[in-house]
Design an enzyme around this catalytic site. Structure first.
Site, PDB file in Angstrom:
ATOM      1  CD  GLU A  67      22.679  12.586  -0.158  1.00  0.00           C
ATOM      2  OE1 GLU A  67      23.755  12.917   0.366  1.00  0.00           O
ATOM      3  OE2 GLU A  67      22.495  11.466  -0.698  1.00  0.00           O
ATOM      4  CG  PHE A  90      29.053  18.868  -0.756  1.00  0.00           C
ATOM      5  CD1 PHE A  90      29.953  19.899  -1.015  1.00  0.00           C
ATOM      6  CD2 PHE A  90      29.407  17.893   0.150  1.00  0.00           C
ATOM      7  CE1 PHE A  90      31.179  19.948  -0.374  1.00  0.00           C
ATOM      8  CE2 PHE A  90      30.638  17.925   0.797  1.00  0.00           C
ATOM      9  CZ  PHE A  90      31.531  18.969   0.535  1.00  0.00           C
ATOM     10  CG  ASP A  92      27.708  19.568  -6.121  1.00  0.00           C
ATOM     11  OD1 ASP A  92      28.250  19.856  -7.196  1.00  0.00           O
ATOM     12  OD2 ASP A  92      27.969  20.167  -5.047  1.00  0.00           O
ATOM     13  CG  HIS A 136      31.809  17.118  -3.637  1.00  0.00           C
ATOM     14  ND1 HIS A 136      32.179  16.121  -4.501  1.00  0.00           N
ATOM     15  CD2 HIS A 136      31.287  16.500  -2.552  1.00  0.00           C
ATOM     16  CE1 HIS A 136      31.924  14.945  -3.972  1.00  0.00           C
ATOM     17  NE2 HIS A 136      31.362  15.145  -2.784  1.00  0.00           N
TER      18      HIS A 136
END
Length: 334
Positions: A67, A90, A92, A136
């Site tokens: 990410e 997600f 999160d 998640h």
């Protein structure tokens, strides 16, 4: 005076997002998508299905599982003339993008004296009750809403999702869009076939009322609307307002509504502590204090990690029933 008749179709929330992205990619060759499983898989939620077949792997790019790397590539591409859409599977996982988003994307325009801009979109998910457990299931949009230089979008309907996505892609600033993962296939609505965009910072009155204002975001808009129908049995007329963007925030529309109804509840699926509900409730208390007949109430996710247990998970976020009881109590109908 002639009028143009718009053709309306019913699309799902996910279809509206897909259509917005594909239309913008056809319109502007600098738009591209990068993220984990965005090409061959069409993302785990299938929202991007079909894009790679039309635009190829040069513009719909499957990335490694990183990410920070994905977001860093997006910032660099945006600074050099592209308009990337960064897909974070997600919400999160925005924890891993914080340096790139908060210290780079949000500040480059300011730190360069306006010489650089970062026209990128980070789209990700939010929302619990999908049985995805603690890592998640969070709704972390308040984090980005805290940062000057970012814009934050929380659509609740297919119409809003498409119009706001197109606006985000065309914006010269970094925009984060949080999409409730449960709504991709379950929420349907009319979407014009004709071109349209929705400006940021303009709330939408989803339902007019006179007894109490409910300000709700994302999936909580639908909870609020369903609760409003049930509350008619108690002779309560509920106004439901959807901010649509938490940054910028349309304070005027919300304050004017509360001045009319004299009562307010703010509902958001993010954590209650230091959250979106607190910011909006504070704004209402400041702007409509002398019109209030009762304290502004807040309803958000419980301040606990989201449980995997279905029974426990359902208790952590506002429901139709809990909203109905809160409104009745605030209006003296309990």
């Amino acid at each position: 005076m002639s009028t143009v008749k718009q053709e309306f179709r019913e699309l799902t929330f996910g279809q509206a997002i897909n259509e917005a992205i594909s239309e913008e990619m056809r319109r502007d060759p600098t738009v591209f998508v990068i993220g984990e499983d965005v090409a061959e898989a069409g993302t785990p939620f299938k929202v991007l299905s079909g894009l790679v077949e039309e635009f190829g792997t040069d513009r719909v790019i499957d990335s490694p599982i990183s990410e920070p790397g994905i977001t860093g590539l997006g910032v660099g591409a945006a600074m050099t003339g592209m308009r990337p859409i960064i897909d974070i599977m997600f919400g999160d996982f925005i924890t891993l993008t914080m340096d790139q988003m908060v210290n780079q994307a949000a500040k480059i325009h300011y730190m360069s004296g306006g010489k650089w801009k970062v026209p990128m979109v980070l789209r990700t998910t939010m929302g619990a009750t999908r049985r995805s457990a603690a890592q998640h299931s969070q709704s972390l949009h308040a984090w980005f809403s805290h940062i000057p230089g970012l814009k934050v979008v929380v659509p609740s309907t297919p119409y809003d999702a498409k119009g706001l996505m197109k606006t985000a892609i065309r914006d010269d600033n970094p925009v984060a869009i949080f999409e409730d993962k449960l709504m991709y296939s379950t929420i349907k609505g009319h979407v014009p076939a004709e071109e349209y965009t929705i400006p940021f910072g303009v709330a939408d009155i989803k339902r007019e009322g006179s007894d109490i204002t409910i300000i709700a975001t994302s999936s909580m808009v639908h909870i609020a609307l369903d609760a409003a129908i049930k509350l008619e049995e108690f002779d309560l007329n509920v106004e439901v307002i959807d901010p649509r963007t938490t940054l910028p925030l349309d304070k005027e529309t919300m304050i004017d509504s509360v001045k009319k109804t004299s009562r307010a509840i703010v509902i958001d699926e993010g954590y209650d502590q230091y959250g979106v509900t607190a910011e909006i409730a504070s704004m209402i208390a400041d702007g409509a204090f002398y019109y209030l007949d009762a304290p502004v109430k807040r309803m958000g996710a419980m301040n606990v990690p989201i449980p995997f247990s279905p029974v426990l998970e359902d208790l952590t976020v506002p429901t139709i029933e809990t909203v109905v009881e809160k409104v009745k109590s605030l209006c003296g109908k309990d």
